[in-house]
Design a protein around this motif. Structure first.
Motif, mmCIF file in Angstrom:
data_model
loop_
_atom_site.group_PDB
_atom_site.id
_atom_site.type_symbol
_atom_site.label_atom_id
_atom_site.label_comp_id
_atom_site.label_asym_id
_atom_site.label_seq_id
_atom_site.Cartn_x
_atom_site.Cartn_y
_atom_site.Cartn_z
ATOM 1 N N LEU A 12 -42.247 -19.169 -49.250
ATOM 2 C CA LEU A 12 -42.773 -19.941 -50.404
ATOM 3 C C LEU A 12 -44.284 -20.222 -50.017
ATOM 4 C CD1 LEU A 12 -40.040 -22.418 -51.386
ATOM 5 C CD2 LEU A 12 -41.012 -20.681 -52.598
ATOM 6 N N ALA A 13 -44.462 -20.329 -48.640
ATOM 7 C CA ALA A 13 -45.950 -20.652 -48.220
ATOM 8 C C ALA A 13 -46.689 -19.400 -48.451
ATOM 9 C CB ALA A 13 -46.116 -21.043 -46.734
ATOM 10 N N GLU A 14 -46.448 -18.308 -48.186
ATOM 11 C CA GLU A 14 -46.984 -17.271 -48.353
ATOM 12 C C GLU A 14 -47.035 -16.580 -49.921
ATOM 13 O OE1 GLU A 14 -49.262 -14.405 -47.565
ATOM 14 O OE2 GLU A 14 -48.405 -15.140 -46.205
ATOM 15 N N ARG A 15 -46.388 -17.153 -50.872
ATOM 16 C CA ARG A 15 -46.614 -16.929 -52.426
ATOM 17 C C ARG A 15 -47.517 -18.084 -52.766
ATOM 18 N NH1 ARG A 15 -41.339 -18.238 -55.860
ATOM 19 N NH2 ARG A 15 -40.633 -16.777 -54.391
ATOM 20 N N LEU A 16 -47.591 -19.365 -52.038
ATOM 21 C CA LEU A 16 -48.726 -19.960 -52.553
ATOM 22 C C LEU A 16 -50.184 -19.563 -52.037
ATOM 23 C CD1 LEU A 16 -47.082 -23.595 -51.784
ATOM 24 C CD2 LEU A 16 -47.902 -22.807 -54.006
ATOM 25 N N LEU A 17 -50.112 -19.084 -50.701
ATOM 26 C CA LEU A 17 -51.353 -18.360 -50.477
ATOM 27 C C LEU A 17 -51.706 -17.176 -51.185
ATOM 28 C CD1 LEU A 17 -50.493 -18.550 -46.283
ATOM 29 C CD2 LEU A 17 -52.605 -19.655 -47.378
ATOM 30 N N ASP A 18 -51.007 -16.586 -51.568
ATOM 31 C CA ASP A 18 -51.419 -15.316 -52.570
ATOM 32 C C ASP A 18 -52.040 -15.868 -53.719
ATOM 33 O OD1 ASP A 18 -50.644 -13.312 -50.892
ATOM 34 O OD2 ASP A 18 -48.421 -13.237 -51.744
ATOM 35 N N GLU A 19 -51.468 -17.158 -54.203
ATOM 36 C CA GLU A 19 -52.064 -17.691 -55.335
ATOM 37 C C GLU A 19 -53.421 -18.330 -55.212
ATOM 38 O OE1 GLU A 19 -49.642 -19.974 -57.592
ATOM 39 O OE2 GLU A 19 -47.683 -19.038 -57.328
ATOM 40 N N ILE A 20 -53.600 -18.799 -54.088
ATOM 41 C CA ILE A 20 -54.876 -19.187 -53.572
ATOM 42 C C ILE A 20 -55.782 -18.298 -53.494
ATOM 43 C CG2 ILE A 20 -56.113 -20.608 -51.897
ATOM 44 C CD1 ILE A 20 -53.551 -22.219 -51.391
ATOM 45 N N PRO A 214 -62.704 -32.988 -58.088
ATOM 46 C CA PRO A 214 -61.080 -32.962 -58.190
ATOM 47 C C PRO A 214 -60.455 -33.871 -56.939
ATOM 48 C CG PRO A 214 -61.778 -30.637 -58.462
ATOM 49 C CD PRO A 214 -62.931 -31.389 -57.852
ATOM 50 N N ILE A 215 -59.360 -34.724 -57.358
ATOM 51 C CA ILE A 215 -58.557 -35.443 -56.513
ATOM 52 C C ILE A 215 -57.071 -35.123 -56.623
ATOM 53 C CG2 ILE A 215 -58.031 -37.548 -55.472
ATOM 54 C CD1 ILE A 215 -60.651 -38.545 -56.506
ATOM 55 N N VAL A 216 -56.493 -34.525 -55.638
ATOM 56 C CA VAL A 216 -55.286 -33.969 -55.850
ATOM 57 C C VAL A 216 -54.307 -34.798 -54.902
ATOM 58 C CG1 VAL A 216 -53.367 -32.218 -55.793
ATOM 59 C CG2 VAL A 216 -55.680 -31.850 -56.636
ATOM 60 N N VAL A 217 -53.341 -35.840 -55.294
ATOM 61 C CA VAL A 217 -52.428 -36.343 -54.198
ATOM 62 C C VAL A 217 -51.367 -35.409 -53.956
ATOM 63 C CG1 VAL A 217 -50.789 -38.265 -54.088
ATOM 64 C CG2 VAL A 217 -52.957 -38.317 -55.742
ATOM 65 N N THR A 218 -51.306 -35.495 -52.735
ATOM 66 C CA THR A 218 -50.490 -34.374 -51.828
ATOM 67 C C THR A 218 -49.589 -35.240 -50.732
ATOM 68 O OG1 THR A 218 -49.998 -32.144 -51.189
ATOM 69 C CG2 THR A 218 -51.878 -33.403 -50.274
ATOM 70 N N GLY A 219 -48.750 -34.437 -50.111
ATOM 71 C CA GLY A 219 -47.899 -35.112 -49.139
ATOM 72 C C GLY A 219 -48.245 -34.209 -47.781
ATOM 73 N N PHE A 220 -47.433 -34.221 -46.797
ATOM 74 C CA PHE A 220 -47.688 -33.851 -45.495
ATOM 75 C C PHE A 220 -46.901 -32.537 -44.880
ATOM 76 C CE2 PHE A 220 -48.106 -38.259 -46.543
ATOM 77 C CZ PHE A 220 -49.530 -38.640 -46.167
ATOM 78 N N GLU A 221 -46.180 -32.256 -45.568
ATOM 79 C CA GLU A 221 -45.413 -30.709 -45.158
ATOM 80 C C GLU A 221 -46.199 -29.560 -45.398
ATOM 81 O OE1 GLU A 221 -42.950 -30.836 -43.095
ATOM 82 O OE2 GLU A 221 -42.704 -33.143 -43.204
ATOM 83 N N LEU A 223 -45.901 -26.870 -47.255
ATOM 84 C CA LEU A 223 -46.006 -26.500 -48.482
ATOM 85 C C LEU A 223 -46.681 -27.687 -49.379
ATOM 86 C CD1 LEU A 223 -42.414 -24.788 -49.160
ATOM 87 C CD2 LEU A 223 -44.914 -23.871 -48.651
ATOM 88 N N ASP A 224 -46.604 -28.992 -49.135
ATOM 89 C CA ASP A 224 -47.334 -30.029 -49.646
ATOM 90 C C ASP A 224 -48.836 -29.590 -49.637
ATOM 91 O OD1 ASP A 224 -45.118 -31.487 -50.524
ATOM 92 O OD2 ASP A 224 -45.096 -32.411 -48.388
ATOM 93 N N ILE A 225 -49.387 -29.433 -48.443
ATOM 94 C CA ILE A 225 -50.638 -29.053 -48.094
ATOM 95 C C ILE A 225 -51.208 -27.798 -49.075
ATOM 96 C CG2 ILE A 225 -52.454 -28.613 -46.508
ATOM 97 C CD1 ILE A 225 -51.493 -31.783 -46.145
ATOM 98 N N LEU A 226 -50.387 -26.907 -48.833
ATOM 99 C CA LEU A 226 -50.764 -25.561 -49.567
ATOM 100 C C LEU A 226 -50.984 -25.773 -51.089
ATOM 101 C CD1 LEU A 226 -48.857 -22.877 -47.372
ATOM 102 C CD2 LEU A 226 -51.369 -23.259 -47.580
ATOM 103 N N GLU A 227 -49.868 -26.464 -51.672
ATOM 104 C CA GLU A 227 -49.731 -26.756 -53.126
ATOM 105 C C GLU A 227 -50.836 -27.568 -53.612
ATOM 106 O OE1 GLU A 227 -48.359 -25.520 -55.468
ATOM 107 O OE2 GLU A 227 -48.413 -26.816 -57.228
ATOM 108 N N GLY A 228 -51.464 -28.393 -52.634
ATOM 109 C CA GLY A 228 -52.510 -29.399 -53.106
ATOM 110 C C GLY A 228 -53.735 -28.509 -52.954
ATOM 111 N N VAL A 229 -53.717 -27.736 -51.988
ATOM 112 C CA VAL A 229 -55.071 -26.795 -52.035
ATOM 113 C C VAL A 229 -54.895 -25.954 -53.150
ATOM 114 C CG1 VAL A 229 -56.057 -24.998 -50.563
ATOM 115 C CG2 VAL A 229 -55.195 -27.137 -49.510
#
Length: 377
Positions: A12-20, A214-221, A223-229
């Motif tokens: 899932l991390a790689e998928r988010l990185l691809d989208e970024i 932009p201000i995106v509220v995100t968590g600490f794991e 995938l949280d960080i990558l989704e926030g980015v």
């Protein structure tokens, strides 16, 4: 482990990185506000996995790091007095004041105790009615509610020998101060999810609109960080600047009403000095007049504090996102976790500690130094 392993999934991390990578077309500078997020980023190498166009700037969201030197020196003075039991979380004991720390005070005979909850300190006060018990109450909106509850309980139970040395700070005014800085490079924020789980998100839309960030509220794991980015980059690329909650499993728009009510009862907003940054208007809390008798500063009347920051320490620039830890000349040489010059090298959420712990000891290849020693990118 539920809610941890599922947010560290490599696929899932790689998928988010691809989208970024697919979304980004130009350079962007994002600030993660919280030191806990910084440690996740450095520990997992997230900043190194992102495309070169996306820079993560480390923010001032480490409670230990921003506690002003003057307050630490007051803590040292109070802890040194006969008849005082000074209670603190363990991460404050090695934070250097002017010339010494709480460990040294304990070594000199001071009764300094590590507790795991402010209510532990209240219990110590009940068990030692002939002594003054002080709890060092620092931190952001996350730690303020239990400290407020402890003072509330002290008054309710009639425990007169307990007091709180307060150095609580608030995130939204710090974001405003960062955006007003003439040196500001930040174009978007990853807001700290645990702060918003208490306070909600209603303080952020005005900031996003006023500074067009932009201000995106995100968590600490991870995938949280990558989704926030990912969400932040999408907004930046579209020219948008809204508040987006990417941490709905913990954050509701209204926050925690019970905690907010307790804060409103016990504390009042005040100007507060941030170590390495200076005074930020309305950025802190102090005990309200109804609870002033439990204020350790008021009770002990500490005066004559003469603070001196080490000249070689550049933690203030690190806290403002103007400098990466390994760009400081003292980092890893004269300043290490065993011989810290500043709180950012001591705290478990400090950016310097993260860089040292995860061996980011060298300057990036693209960074050279000017003749004056300042990094030049």
């Amino acid at each position: 482990m539920k809610y941890i392993e599922e947010f560290q999934d490599p696929a899932l991390a790689e998928r988010l990185l691809d989208e970024i990578r697919a979304a980004v077309t130009r350079p962007w500078a994002l600030m993660e506000v919280c030191g806990g997020q910084t440690h996740t980023i450095i520990r997992h190498g997230i900043d190194q996995l992102l495309p070169d166009e996306v820079e993560l700037i480390h923010g001032p969201g480490c409670p230990v790091c921003v506690t002003p030197l003057e307050v630490i020196d007051k803590a040292l003075e109070i802890a040194s007095r006969p008849g005082v039991i000074f209670c603190s979380f363990g991460d404050m004991l090695r934070v250097p004041g002017t010339g010494r720390d709480l460990f040294q005070v304990r070594g000199e005979g001071g009764d300094v105790r590590v507790v795991y909850s402010p209510l532990d300190a209240l219990r110590v006060a009940q068990q030692n009615p002939d002594r003054e018990v002080v709890f060092f109450g620092i931190g952001f909106e996350t730690t303020a509610p239990p400290n407020a509850m402890t003072v509330y309980q002290a008054r309710r139970l009639g425990i007169p020998n307990f007091s709180l040395l307060v150095s609580h700070v608030r995130v939204p005014p710090a974001i405003e101060a960062i955006m007003r800085s003439p040196n500001c490079r930040v174009q978007a924020f990853l807001a700290a999810g645990h702060v918003c789980s208490v306070m909600g998100t209603d303080e952020y839309p005005g900031l996003a609109e006023r500074y067009r960030v932009p201000i995106v509220v995100t968590g600490f794991e991870p995938l949280d960080i990558l989704e926030g980015v990912r969400r932040t980059v999408l907004q930046l690329e579209r020219g948008e600047h809204t508040v987006d909650n990417a941490y709905p499993r913990a954050v509701r728009p209204e926050g925690n009403p019970a905690a907010r009510a307790m804060l409103a009862d016990v504390f009042e907003v005040t100007d507060r000095a941030w170590r390495g940054i200076g005074v930020i208007p309305d950025s802190g809390w102090r005990l309200s007049s109804r609870y002033r008798e439990y204020d350790a500063e008021h009770r002990f009347q500490v005066t004559g504090i003469d603070t001196r920051e080490p000249a070689a320490c550049r933690s203030g620039e690190v806290l403002q996102g103007l400098l990466k830890p390994h760009e400081c000349e003292a980092f890893g040489t004269v300043c290490t976790p065993r011989t810290p010059l500043g709180a950012t090298m001591v705290s478990s959420e400090g950016a310097c500690a993260a860089y040292y712990l995860y061996r980011r000891l060298d300057l990036p290849a693209a960074v050279t130094r000017s003749p004056e020693g300042s990094p030049v990118v």
